[in-house]
Design a protein around this motif. Structure first.
Motif, PDB file in Angstrom:
ATOM      1  N   ASN A 119      25.906  46.182  79.931  1.00  9.42           N
ATOM      2  CA  ASN A 119      24.506  45.302  80.793  1.00  9.42           C
ATOM      3  C   ASN A 119      23.636  44.921  79.504  1.00  9.42           C
ATOM      4  OD1 ASN A 119      25.123  45.740  83.731  1.00  9.42           O
ATOM      5  ND2 ASN A 119      25.419  47.693  83.318  1.00  9.42           N
ATOM      6  N   LYS A 153      16.984  59.340  83.892  1.00  6.35           N
ATOM      7  CA  LYS A 153      18.042  59.105  85.421  1.00  6.35           C
ATOM      8  C   LYS A 153      16.841  59.381  86.332  1.00  6.35           C
ATOM      9  CE  LYS A 153      21.435  61.994  84.851  1.00  6.35           C
ATOM     10  NZ  LYS A 153      22.387  63.154  85.332  1.00  6.35           N
ATOM     11  N   GLU A 158      20.783  54.439  85.220  1.00  8.87           N
ATOM     12  CA  GLU A 158      21.874  55.575  84.822  1.00  8.87           C
ATOM     13  C   GLU A 158      22.282  56.042  83.527  1.00  8.87           C
ATOM     14  OE1 GLU A 158      26.753  53.931  84.869  1.00  8.87           O
ATOM     15  OE2 GLU A 158      25.276  52.632  86.530  1.00  8.87           O
ATOM     16  N   TRP A 159      22.617  56.682  83.681  1.00  7.06           N
ATOM     17  CA  TRP A 159      22.817  57.250  81.759  1.00  7.06           C
ATOM     18  C   TRP A 159      24.452  56.982  81.815  1.00  7.06           C
ATOM     19  CZ3 TRP A 159      23.427  63.496  79.974  1.00  7.06           C
ATOM     20  CH2 TRP A 159      23.123  63.118  79.296  1.00  7.06           C
ATOM     21  N   ASP A 162      27.207  60.252  81.362  1.00  2.00           N
ATOM     22  CA  ASP A 162      27.111  60.551  82.941  1.00  2.00           C
ATOM     23  C   ASP A 162      28.668  60.024  82.438  1.00  2.00           C
ATOM     24  OD1 ASP A 162      25.772  62.380  83.395  1.00  2.00           O
ATOM     25  OD2 ASP A 162      24.080  60.819  84.274  1.00  2.00           O
ATOM     26  N   TRP A 163      28.977  59.121  81.946  1.00  2.00           N
ATOM     27  CA  TRP A 163      30.708  59.019  81.855  1.00  2.00           C
ATOM     28  C   TRP A 163      31.097  59.342  81.630  1.00  2.00           C
ATOM     29  CZ3 TRP A 163      28.797  53.536  79.131  1.00  2.00           C
ATOM     30  CH2 TRP A 163      27.857  52.466  79.866  1.00  2.00           C
ATOM     31  N   PHE A 172      21.550  53.445  78.141  1.00  3.28           N
ATOM     32  CA  PHE A 172      20.770  53.770  79.659  1.00  3.28           C
ATOM     33  C   PHE A 172      20.586  52.219  80.104  1.00  3.28           C
ATOM     34  CE2 PHE A 172      19.216  57.877  77.163  1.00  3.28           C
ATOM     35  CZ  PHE A 172      19.351  58.423  78.394  1.00  3.28           C
ATOM     36  N   GLU A 173      21.391  51.832  80.982  1.00  4.25           N
ATOM     37  CA  GLU A 173      21.112  50.721  81.938  1.00  4.25           C
ATOM     38  C   GLU A 173      20.437  50.675  83.576  1.00  4.25           C
ATOM     39  OE1 GLU A 173      25.314  50.212  81.428  1.00  4.25           O
ATOM     40  OE2 GLU A 173      25.439  50.843  83.467  1.00  4.25           O
ATOM     41  N   MET A 174      19.710  49.713  83.883  1.00  4.36           N
ATOM     42  CA  MET A 174      20.263  49.132  85.383  1.00  4.36           C
ATOM     43  C   MET A 174      20.634  48.164  85.501  1.00  4.36           C
ATOM     44  SD  MET A 174      15.419  49.868  86.033  1.00  4.36           S
ATOM     45  CE  MET A 174      15.178  51.895  85.597  1.00  4.36           C
ATOM     46  N   THR A 175      21.292  48.414  86.387  1.00  5.85           N
ATOM     47  CA  THR A 175      21.957  47.333  87.836  1.00  5.85           C
ATOM     48  C   THR A 175      21.060  46.305  88.892  1.00  5.85           C
ATOM     49  OG1 THR A 175      23.711  49.264  89.125  1.00  5.85           O
ATOM     50  CG2 THR A 175      24.002  48.259  86.812  1.00  5.85           C
ATOM     51  N   ASN A 177      21.843  47.731  91.372  1.00  6.89           N
ATOM     52  CA  ASN A 177      23.329  46.868  92.781  1.00  6.89           C
ATOM     53  C   ASN A 177      24.180  45.795  92.249  1.00  6.89           C
ATOM     54  OD1 ASN A 177      22.385  49.521  94.222  1.00  6.89           O
ATOM     55  ND2 ASN A 177      20.515  48.342  95.222  1.00  6.89           N
TER      56      ASN A 177
END
Length: 200
Positions: A119, A153, A158-159, A162-163, A172-175, A177
């Motif tokens: 991302n 979060k 999304e952190w 947690d992967w 940290f990322e934002m998709t 959707n």
């Protein structure tokens, strides 16, 4: 005195004056830069505490920038931790170079993503690190990262901590959707606005 001697003497004096002026200008500019750095390194709401982070946030997708600023400031306000944004937008080529690290080039492996598989390539991700006594603290404890991750979060990020396959606590990322395949597809089709893919 002959004219040649006078001209030479005038040239030396003129050169000395010019050097003095240059020195004064450099000194003034250094003071301005120092003051600017001090002014920016404060919690200001719509800015973050340092210039490096500010510049990197400006590279993010427009839909992510405000959230990134809010994240950095919220961590500082609630946890007393100054986070620096170390990386945001990367080209495919830059991503491939990072992927090669620890594989075909020197260094340790830092990513499992090739160009187009992160991302970062679409300006929707940022990496951060706590700054302690003016230095990046890459040995931050798991407990501290968990607190930072919780703040991120809470703001919709999304952190990477947690992967499961490749834990990436600074990430940290934002998709919005969008899958990575959808983002690549938009880029390839030219669904771009202001240099960034269109996100809904």
């Amino acid at each position: 005195m002959n004219n040649g001697f006078i001209n030479k003497y005038s040239y030396i004096i003129g050169g000395g004056i010019a050097l003095a002026i240059v020195g004064i200008v450099v000194y003034i500019n250094k003071r301005k830069i120092k003051k600017l750095g001090t002014d920016v390194m404060e919690y200001t709401g719509n800015k973050v505490w340092d210039l490096i982070s500010e510049r990197n946030i400006e590279k993010l997708h427009p839909k992510v920038r405000n959230k990134a600023t809010e994240f950095i400031n919220k961590v500082e306000k609630e946890l007393g931790i100054k986070l620096r944004v170390t990386s945001t937008l990367r080209t495919y080529a830059e991503q491939d170079k990072l992927y090669a690290q620890g594989r075909t080039t020197k260094g340790g492996i830092v990513t499992n993503a090739k160009g187009g598989q992160s991302n970062h390539n679409f300006g929707t991700a940022l990496d951060v690190v706590p700054i302690v006594n003016g230095q990046a603290d890459w040995k931050t404890t798991a407990d501290t990262w968990n607190k930072i991750g919780t703040v991120g979060k809470s703001l919709g990020f999304e952190w990477g901590g947690d992967w499961k396959s490749f834990v990436d606590k600074p990430h940290f990322e934002m998709t919005f959707n969008n899958s990575l395949a959808q983002m690549r597809n938009k880029q390839e089709k030219g669904e771009v606005e202001g240099g960034y893919i269109k996100l809904t």
